[in-house]
Design an enzyme around this catalytic site. Sequence first.
Site, PDB file in Angstrom:
ATOM      1  N   ASP A   1       0.855  -1.183   0.000  1.00  0.00           N
ATOM      2  CA  ASP A   1       0.000   0.000   0.000  1.00  0.00           C
ATOM      3  C   ASP A   1       0.887   1.227   0.000  1.00  0.00           C
ATOM      4  O   ASP A   1       1.900   1.257   0.692  1.00  0.00           O
ATOM      5  CB  ASP A   1      -0.873   0.005   1.254  1.00  0.00           C
ATOM      6  CG  ASP A   1      -2.067  -0.905   1.068  1.00  0.00           C
ATOM      7  OD1 ASP A   1      -2.559  -0.996  -0.076  1.00  0.00           O
ATOM      8  OD2 ASP A   1      -2.493  -1.531   2.055  1.00  0.00           O
TER       9      ASP A   1
ATOM     10  N   PHE B   1     -12.144  24.353   6.749  1.00  0.00           N
ATOM     11  CA  PHE B   1     -12.417  23.673   5.484  1.00  0.00           C
ATOM     12  C   PHE B   1     -13.830  23.090   5.524  1.00  0.00           C
ATOM     13  O   PHE B   1     -14.224  22.468   6.491  1.00  0.00           O
ATOM     14  CB  PHE B   1     -11.406  22.538   5.313  1.00  0.00           C
ATOM     15  CG  PHE B   1     -11.555  21.754   4.053  1.00  0.00           C
ATOM     16  CD1 PHE B   1     -10.951  22.179   2.876  1.00  0.00           C
ATOM     17  CD2 PHE B   1     -12.323  20.590   4.024  1.00  0.00           C
ATOM     18  CE1 PHE B   1     -11.088  21.451   1.714  1.00  0.00           C
ATOM     19  CE2 PHE B   1     -12.468  19.871   2.856  1.00  0.00           C
ATOM     20  CZ  PHE B   1     -11.844  20.313   1.710  1.00  0.00           C
TER      21      PHE B   1
ATOM     22  N   ARG C   1     -14.673  23.944  -0.013  1.00  0.00           N
ATOM     23  CA  ARG C   1     -13.432  23.220  -0.293  1.00  0.00           C
ATOM     24  C   ARG C   1     -12.220  24.150  -0.211  1.00  0.00           C
ATOM     25  O   ARG C   1     -11.285  24.082  -0.997  1.00  0.00           O
ATOM     26  CB  ARG C   1     -13.506  22.532  -1.659  1.00  0.00           C
ATOM     27  CG  ARG C   1     -14.543  21.412  -1.648  1.00  0.00           C
ATOM     28  CD  ARG C   1     -14.394  20.517  -2.827  1.00  0.00           C
ATOM     29  NE  ARG C   1     -14.725  21.235  -4.049  1.00  0.00           N
ATOM     30  CZ  ARG C   1     -14.216  20.937  -5.239  1.00  0.00           C
ATOM     31  NH1 ARG C   1     -13.394  19.961  -5.363  1.00  0.00           N
ATOM     32  NH2 ARG C   1     -14.566  21.626  -6.300  1.00  0.00           N
ATOM     33  N   MET C   2     -12.294  25.067   0.719  1.00  0.00           N
ATOM     34  CA  MET C   2     -11.169  25.975   0.962  1.00  0.00           C
ATOM     35  C   MET C   2     -11.076  26.164   2.462  1.00  0.00           C
ATOM     36  O   MET C   2     -12.009  25.885   3.201  1.00  0.00           O
ATOM     37  CB  MET C   2     -11.421  27.367   0.352  1.00  0.00           C
ATOM     38  CG  MET C   2     -11.562  27.394  -1.156  1.00  0.00           C
ATOM     39  SD  MET C   2     -11.640  29.084  -1.731  1.00  0.00           S
ATOM     40  CE  MET C   2     -13.059  29.714  -0.881  1.00  0.00           C
ATOM     41  N   SER C   3      -9.932  26.648   2.908  1.00  0.00           N
ATOM     42  CA  SER C   3      -9.833  27.107   4.280  1.00  0.00           C
ATOM     43  C   SER C   3      -9.045  28.412   4.247  1.00  0.00           C
ATOM     44  O   SER C   3      -8.526  28.791   3.197  1.00  0.00           O
ATOM     45  CB  SER C   3      -9.153  26.062   5.155  1.00  0.00           C
ATOM     46  OG  SER C   3      -7.831  25.869   4.703  1.00  0.00           O
TER      47      SER C   3
ATOM     48  N   LYS D   1      -6.889  29.494   1.028  1.00  0.00           N
ATOM     49  CA  LYS D   1      -6.087  28.514   0.267  1.00  0.00           C
ATOM     50  C   LYS D   1      -6.992  27.341  -0.092  1.00  0.00           C
ATOM     51  O   LYS D   1      -7.918  27.009   0.656  1.00  0.00           O
ATOM     52  CB  LYS D   1      -4.863  28.030   1.080  1.00  0.00           C
ATOM     53  CG  LYS D   1      -5.177  27.176   2.301  1.00  0.00           C
ATOM     54  CD  LYS D   1      -3.888  26.657   2.921  1.00  0.00           C
ATOM     55  CE  LYS D   1      -4.080  25.429   3.792  1.00  0.00           C
ATOM     56  NZ  LYS D   1      -4.808  25.641   5.032  1.00  0.00           N
TER      57      LYS D   1
ATOM     58  N   ASP E   1      -5.336  -4.504   6.237  1.00  0.00           N
ATOM     59  CA  ASP E   1      -5.943  -4.405   7.548  1.00  0.00           C
ATOM     60  C   ASP E   1      -7.467  -4.322   7.493  1.00  0.00           C
ATOM     61  O   ASP E   1      -8.146  -4.776   8.395  1.00  0.00           O
ATOM     62  CB  ASP E   1      -5.377  -3.218   8.337  1.00  0.00           C
ATOM     63  CG  ASP E   1      -5.438  -1.922   7.548  1.00  0.00           C
ATOM     64  OD1 ASP E   1      -5.965  -1.933   6.418  1.00  0.00           O
ATOM     65  OD2 ASP E   1      -4.964  -0.897   8.058  1.00  0.00           O
TER      66      ASP E   1
END
Lengths: 570, 686, 194
Positions: free
Chosen positions: B311, B381, B386-388, B399, B522
């Site tokens: 993975d 966020f 979809r920004m912070s 951003k 897992d």
Amino acid sequence: MTAIALWQVTLYLLVLLLCVVPLGAYMAKVYQGQPCLLDSINTPLERMIYRLCGIQSQEMDWKQYLRALLFFNIIGLFAVYAVSRLQYFLPLNPEEFSAITPTIAFNTAASFVSNTNWQAYAGENALSYFTQMSALTVQNFLSAATGMAVLVALIRGLSRSETTSLGNFWVDMTRGVLYILLPLAFIFSLILISQGVIQNLKPYEKFTPIVNNATEQIMPMGPVASQVAIKQLGTNGGGFFNSNSAHPFENPNPMTNFLEMLAILLIPAALCYMFGVMINDKRQGWALLAAMLCLFIPLVLGTIAFENTAHPELTQLNIDQSSGNMEGKETRIGTTLSALWAVATTATSNGSVNAMHDSFTPLGGLVLLGLMQIGEVVFGGVGSGLYGMVLMVIMTVFIAGLMVGRTPEYLGKKIEPYEMKMASFAILIMPIFVLLFTAIAAVTPSALSALGNPGSHGLSEILYAFTSMLNNNGSAFAGLNSSNPFYTVLGGLGILIGRYWIMIPILAIAGSLARKKTIPQTAGTLPTHNAFFVILLLCVIIIIAALTFFPVLGLGPIVEYLMLWGFHGH
Amino acid sequence: MAIKLSLWDRRLILSAIQDAFIKLSPRLEFHNPIMFTVYIAALFTTGLLIHAWINGDPISFNLGITLWLWFTVLFANFAEAMAEGRGKAQATSLRKSRQELPAKKMESNTHTNAKITIVSSASLRKGDTVLVEAGDFIPSDGEVIEGIAFVNESAITGESAPVIRESGGDRSSVTGGTLVISDWVVVRISADPGNTFLDHMIALVEGAKRQKTPNELALTILLTALTLIFLTVCVTLLPFSIYSVNAQQSGHVVSLTVLCALFVCLAPTTIGGLLSAIGIAGMDRMIQANVIATSGRAIEAAGDVDILLLDKTGTITLGNRQATEFIPAPDVSIETLAEAAQLASLADETPEGRSIVILAKEKYGLRGQELSELNASFIPFTAQSRMSGANLPHRQIRKGAVEAIEAYLRNLGASLPDPVRSSAETISRGGGTALVVTEGSTVLGVICLKDIVKGGIRDRFLQLRHMGIKTIMVTGDNPLTAAAIAAEAGVDDFLANATPADKLKLIRTLQTQGHLVAMTGDGTNDAPALAQADVAVAMNTGTQAAKEAGNLIDLDSNPTKLIEVVEIGKQLLMTRGALTTFSISNDIAKYFAILPATFAATYPALDTLNIMKLATPESAILSAVIFNALIIVFLIPLALKGVSYQHVEAARLLRNNVLIYGLGGLIVPFIGIKLIDYLLVSLGLV
Amino acid sequence: MYLACFKQIRTAFIMLILFTVLTGFIYPLIVTGLGQLLFPFQAGGSLIKEHGVTRGSSLLGQSFTQASYFWPRPSHTATFPYNAASSGASNFGLSNPNLLTAIHERLVKYTQADPANKNPIPVELLMGSGSGLDPDISPKAAFYQASRVAKARGISIETVHTIINQHTKNRTLFILGEPRVNVLELNIALDALK
């Protein structure tokens, strides 16, 4: 060693190696059923044989293949026995030889069916032309073709994946005889005749020797060339005459000697190349051939050197020993080519001789014994040598595979407990029976009465006899009276054990390998085609044989050498 | 749980010595065919000794041989007992956590209002539900079906930091004997008593359920065949000796005691005596690495693996994307961008956010500031925006991903400058993620976030490649990103946009090509792939389903462990191979010691072969026997520790091992036997 | 199963018969026919005839014991030396005392027959051949005997040397085999001198 000796060996190997590729490629075509040279002559013949025998060339699994092989060989065994017992009543018996004894007939039947050709009789004084032709010559072909068939089945097991079929035994037999053995033998026998090997069906010739008032004598005749050709090509080795290829009628001059010697190694060497072609990795075939040559060449040179030494107890006398140990050797052949032939004939399971092995120097004799005791894997019998070699490769791969930390594999096939069980089984048989039979003989008075030499050399004679028979070689330390019932019966059993007890596990391995997946190669895969692996393979071969036979060799040829050459210890 | 044991732990040795004698029972000896033959030989020489003693014959030589044959058997028993002792020590420490525990059994499946009865853990059956609260031990293996709790699993893993266990998801499985230290969980029991994970582990490490693995079986067959050959060699030597004495009229027939001695020397006792110890020690090494194998077969298979499915997250990369670079827009200084980026991330507690603050601090010396000091408010966020970012007085810093910022700018009537767009594209082509930073409608530049490939992983993969093992990275990333990371990490291949179904399909395809595939997993959705893989390492933190599907369980839940597992598997096989080679090569020297000694009386010339110049026939034979016995003891550490594994290709590995163990095995006994002979003579023992 | 076995046995039986006919009769008979046609002399045994009487084969050695003839290699064929009907060798091991005795006896025989000849005796004159019918000796062995033969026949040693040289066959292709002289041909040539 003289320069001429080196030239003789070099010329021999050179010509041999030149034949390997064309013959190997041709044989691969034959067994893969591809179109090849003799199709136009053989195809109708082949079809006719299949039709008469009711063969529908369907593939067989390993058990069917084995069953067909055993039935065919058992019937062959009975046929040889019957013919040699009934020869008095059969045609082509100008000397009116009577039946040979039951024990010798059994030994001979076992011997010829199994490609051993140990001779418990003197050919010119015991067998009719009918027996030589219809029983012995036939089995010379069939036993060789049987060996090749088993090899081909094993190769199919290695190269195929996730299948049970290993090919059709009848087809492999038929093609082996029609396309390979018969054409080669035909050409070869005509060449031999041109050089002076006799070929006729006349009664034995009466003649009056040159010396005045000599009484009339007889010289034997017979269809010799046709049998010599196949006995050499098929690693059979059973000669027409008692003294085999030392007899001038079988081997009249250096040229026939060269060609017959070439014929000994021809097919076994070419089979290595065929192996490479059929498993689709020629390097593997070359590696096996290289391994064989690596053992063969030094032993040839060693034996030549041993046979060219002076007898230590004659050095004080006014004798010119520069031609070496000439006891039991022919002038036209000489010590060098006698030694080369001896190594070739014991390296393969041919067993024909052009000089008497019993009279070789102790170390020369040791080499010959050793070559058989490594299990006839240096060239070996046609087919049987290479499948024996593959067994040794499996052993080596197993130990080497462990040392690189992977479940061992060969040619992408995992070597697992089943294969190891079968391989161990196959490798076990020969040493155990050679030692047991030799041991029994060493303390049985009737067996000891057959010895031709006293002391440690006598032990070597017994050891050689059972080593030769269990390995299907057929040569002898011929001082031993091989018509002694002890040796004919026990030896006959040994011959059968040595041949078939090994074939069964081989075919079982072939069947098991065919069912497996082929694993792709990675850097973690142990390469089985490089120099190091070849060396390792040789070490395994030599060490297994040395550990098994060192004590008895110590009491035979080694101590004979030490005593004769005046080593007395500390 | 794996306790570290020193090789020569005093208590272990003492109990192993005791066990070595207990193992002399014929029933126990019988399971090892090679040592059983030695055992018979020792019994036989004892009989001969008694016979000689009764007849009043000299017995000192017989006594010496007999004693050392028994020592050979005892040393082999000791080696096995040592290996077992280590397993037992591990098991004892495990057993401590398997006491009977009280359990709060619930009548119904819901936590609230359920009637609770206190029962013993031994009475719990599969399917029962129990409540476990802070301070309680989890009574048996099971799955959390309700609640969340911190659990201390140090009894199993040796790791003292508590781990979270919660219902649903991939962290739902709990193990009996572990301690809940906060909150509560409802657990559905998944194993009947005696059948729990712990019980399996104990049985495994004790070696009680140890069966011969295929490879060990194949080797035993080979060794048995060799033993049979050597048996024949020795038995037939008697008639040969009789023949020689008769022919030569001198000397005497070899004695049965000498034949027994020769046989024991020739038989592959070194590997035969150490074979089971090697197997047990391999299991033990797995446990030391904190990996539980469900069978010895799994360890061997690990050595054969030629493809590793890894993975990406957690194995190849550190698992979190981190800021690596600031790329300012034209006419914007890099410091301005860095400062804005830092401000936008100050309150962002995600690892990505923190990494931006750290990068700004480390690269541009910008000290972290407190949002409250700046009088700023943090914009978290959200899935919608979809920004912070952060709102400061007069400043609105944001951003976000390229698409999100584009939409944001469009609302403000601005657009993304082309140079910024192209640097964003360059970043994503390089396997990174671009975050665009804006202040108001001004675009300041781009932050480059990257998956950080673990240090040293490239070398690790290179080693694997040398070992012939191919690595395939499995990731949910798009092919572009995946390719870039694959190239950086040096894996051979990758599977992008991978779903569990893809993974399963890939394993099947590889297997039909004949590959042996190992993977770690897992989650429950990994279970089918784990079940399909040849070597499947399940994380201990994983779900019950995953653990059941795997054949190895990594207690540390460390995905890179797979590599270690492969090495241990290889080491196990290599140790067997090396000792087999050593054992067989030894025989040559023994012949040179024993044969001249035995036959020089008949054929004085044979004394030429006494190349070691051993003093007397008796001392020669005795020295060989003593060497043969002592070498077992000397090789016990090697058997337990395993042959060291080098990361080189198979051909070189083979050459090294053949030189060490093959050639070494040839030479060492010459020296050893000569030395023992010298000692025997100087001590006046012969 | 049984039916399959029976079928296989039948196949095996028929196949053996077919191959016996093919390789046991057709093959050797065709080879015999072609051999007689192409190489009748060789196929018939390279016989030496004198007035229609067979005197031997140039490939098989004959016994010569008189001093006036070249002596061939010692022969161990059954009942008497150079018994063409019964090829065979001594098969003595080198450590066999009988071998040493035999060598000593032969040494004495050669020395007594030509006491003046002090040259070392080539060993092949003292050691038995492989077939017991070896037709050849080495040129060295022939030259060693030349003085005895010349003396017994009362001819010059040079004449004998010439005859030896005339009958010396060299290595085939300069490499194969050993130089040799056919004793039978040599002795016939000697007799022809008269």
